[in-house]
Motif scaffolding. Structure first.
Motif, PDB file in Angstrom:
ATOM      1  N   LEU A  32      -0.374  -0.488   4.563  1.00 25.98           N
ATOM      2  CA  LEU A  32      -0.983  -1.774   4.208  1.00 25.98           C
ATOM      3  C   LEU A  32      -0.341  -2.909   4.996  1.00 25.98           C
ATOM      4  O   LEU A  32      -1.042  -3.829   5.442  1.00 25.98           O
ATOM      5  CB  LEU A  32      -0.823  -2.025   2.704  1.00 25.98           C
ATOM      6  N   VAL A  35      -1.648  -2.758   8.665  1.00 25.86           N
ATOM      7  CA  VAL A  35      -3.017  -3.270   8.770  1.00 25.86           C
ATOM      8  C   VAL A  35      -3.022  -4.791   8.676  1.00 25.86           C
ATOM      9  O   VAL A  35      -3.713  -5.478   9.455  1.00 25.86           O
ATOM     10  CB  VAL A  35      -3.903  -2.651   7.663  1.00 25.86           C
ATOM     11  N   THR A  36      -2.256  -5.333   7.734  1.00 23.94           N
ATOM     12  CA  THR A  36      -2.226  -6.784   7.560  1.00 23.94           C
ATOM     13  C   THR A  36      -1.633  -7.479   8.777  1.00 23.94           C
ATOM     14  O   THR A  36      -2.163  -8.497   9.255  1.00 23.94           O
ATOM     15  CB  THR A  36      -1.411  -7.140   6.303  1.00 23.94           C
ATOM     16  N   SER A  39      -3.981  -7.445  11.737  1.00 23.86           N
ATOM     17  CA  SER A  39      -5.182  -8.262  11.578  1.00 23.86           C
ATOM     18  C   SER A  39      -4.991  -9.653  12.170  1.00 23.86           C
ATOM     19  O   SER A  39      -5.961 -10.372  12.411  1.00 23.86           O
ATOM     20  CB  SER A  39      -5.536  -8.379  10.088  1.00 23.86           C
ATOM     21  N   TYR A  57     -10.222 -13.059  11.741  1.00 22.01           N
ATOM     22  CA  TYR A  57     -10.670 -13.601  10.463  1.00 22.01           C
ATOM     23  C   TYR A  57     -11.878 -14.512  10.665  1.00 22.01           C
ATOM     24  O   TYR A  57     -12.800 -14.535   9.845  1.00 22.01           O
ATOM     25  CB  TYR A  57      -9.528 -14.362   9.773  1.00 22.01           C
ATOM     26  N   MET A 245      -9.692  -4.682  10.190  1.00 22.39           N
ATOM     27  CA  MET A 245      -8.369  -4.930   9.627  1.00 22.39           C
ATOM     28  C   MET A 245      -8.330  -6.274   8.903  1.00 22.39           C
ATOM     29  O   MET A 245      -7.702  -6.404   7.844  1.00 22.39           O
ATOM     30  CB  MET A 245      -7.313  -4.910  10.725  1.00 22.39           C
ATOM     31  N   ALA A 246      -9.007  -7.262   9.445  1.00 15.83           N
ATOM     32  CA  ALA A 246      -9.029  -8.585   8.829  1.00 15.83           C
ATOM     33  C   ALA A 246      -9.747  -8.557   7.489  1.00 15.83           C
ATOM     34  O   ALA A 246      -9.237  -9.079   6.482  1.00 15.83           O
ATOM     35  CB  ALA A 246      -9.687  -9.595   9.771  1.00 15.83           C
ATOM     36  N   SER A 248     -10.301  -5.959   5.626  1.00 10.47           N
ATOM     37  CA  SER A 248      -9.530  -5.111   4.711  1.00 10.47           C
ATOM     38  C   SER A 248      -8.365  -5.888   4.117  1.00 10.47           C
ATOM     39  O   SER A 248      -8.051  -5.743   2.932  1.00 10.47           O
ATOM     40  CB  SER A 248      -9.019  -3.869   5.446  1.00 10.47           C
ATOM     41  N   SER A 249      -7.735  -6.721   4.928  1.00  7.63           N
ATOM     42  CA  SER A 249      -6.628  -7.547   4.443  1.00  7.63           C
ATOM     43  C   SER A 249      -7.118  -8.573   3.421  1.00  7.63           C
ATOM     44  O   SER A 249      -6.431  -8.851   2.427  1.00  7.63           O
ATOM     45  CB  SER A 249      -5.943  -8.256   5.613  1.00  7.63           C
ATOM     46  N   LEU A 252      -7.703  -6.700   0.257  1.00  2.83           N
ATOM     47  CA  LEU A 252      -6.396  -6.403  -0.328  1.00  2.83           C
ATOM     48  C   LEU A 252      -5.809  -7.638  -0.993  1.00  2.83           C
ATOM     49  O   LEU A 252      -5.231  -7.555  -2.096  1.00  2.83           O
ATOM     50  CB  LEU A 252      -5.448  -5.892   0.757  1.00  2.83           C
ATOM     51  N   GLY A 253      -5.962  -8.789  -0.362  1.00  2.58           N
ATOM     52  CA  GLY A 253      -5.451 -10.026  -0.933  1.00  2.58           C
ATOM     53  C   GLY A 253      -6.118 -10.368  -2.256  1.00  2.58           C
ATOM     54  O   GLY A 253      -5.451 -10.788  -3.210  1.00  2.58           O
TER      55      GLY A 253
END
Length: 272
Positions: A32, A35-36, A39, A57, A245-246, A248-249, A252-253
């Motif tokens: 995680l 990935v973050t 991104s 983003y 990745m962006a 997904s981040s 996740l956030g």
């Protein structure tokens, strides 16, 4: 003596416990973090770091795939809110029956049925749900996702709600009925407000489970219907890109914020 005995069997005192814990945390959270971090990479390469940038983003909201992700995100949030609302309502009624309903036949079986989705592998639940919808001729689409998510989220909402209700003494309701309130008034005006922290926590957990679910959604969704997890999976099949990745981040956030909010609600309730 009691203190020495309890400390002797404290799992933290076993050799290797700290190392195993750190290893588990690394395996769980290192992907995680990677990935973050990537991104924010200015490069389109997944291996070369060329500096900090919010390029990907911005691409999520205005790039060539932005419309697809916006529709998928809208579907995810609408379904998650609706599923969490229905699951929380059903879980509240179930907790009331199980905890305030006294002993009744099939009580143990009922509790097992409520907890079953937590124990059964999610792929089994997904296949069973798909077979059920096909057997009754129910066309797959947003409604099938909503119904499947509602059923799957009930035990996640039930756990904090039932835990909160178990901590509320029945004397509150009895006192209300002594003051000429009927059972409905005692439930709505006394028990429900006292249960509200548990209800909010249950709703948040159900919301996160529905928002992040992929396996069940992928099985029961109809053609042309996408949620955010399935849209991400569809893009990944064409190759992993930085904008994935962006997004997904971001997902996740949102999950971290909601889980933290659930924890804060539960903690504030316990301090009262």
């Amino acid at each position: 003596m009691a203190t020495r005995k309890s400390s002797k069997y404290d799992i933290k005192n076993y050799s290797g416990f700290k190392a195993i814990t750190l290893l588990c945390l690394f395996v769980l959270y290192a992907p995680l973090v990677v990935v973050t971090v990537y991104s924010f990479n200015a490069s389109a390469s997944l291996t070369n770091w060329e500096g900090l940038s919010f390029r990907w983003y911005i691409d999520v909201f205005s790039g060539p795939e932005s419309e697809k992700f916006k529709v998928a995100a809208w579907n995810s949030f609408v379904i998650a809110i609706a599923a969490a609302t229905m699951a929380t309502l059903i879980a509240t009624l179930a907790a009331t029956a199980m905890i305030r309903g006294g002993r009744f036949r099939m009580r143990t079986v009922s509790f097992g049925l409520i907890s079953l989705p937590l124990m059964v592998p999610e792929i089994v639940t997904a296949v069973a749900t798909l077979i059920f919808f096909n057997s009754i001729g129910f066309d797959r689409g947003v409604m099938t996702i909503l119904l499947a998510h509602t059923a799957f989220c009930i035990p996640f909402a039930y756990l904090p709600i039932s835990a909160r209700m178990q901590g509320i003494e029945s004397s509150y309701e009895q006192a209300a009925m002594d003051l000429y309130a009927n059972k409905r008034q005692a439930f709505t005006k006394i028990l429900v407000p006292l249960m509200m922290p548990g209800i909010i926590s249950g709703f948040i957990l159900a919301f996160i489970v529905s928002l992040d679910d992929f396996i069940i959604t992928n099985f029961v969704k109809g053609a042309g219907v996408e949620t955010l997890p399935t849209a991400i999976f569809g893009s990944v099949k064409q190759g992993i890109k930085p904008n994935i990745m962006a997004i997904s981040s971001l997902l996740l956030g949102v999950s971290i914020v909601m889980v933290t909010l659930s924890y804060i609600v539960g903690k504030s309730d316990n301090t009262k």
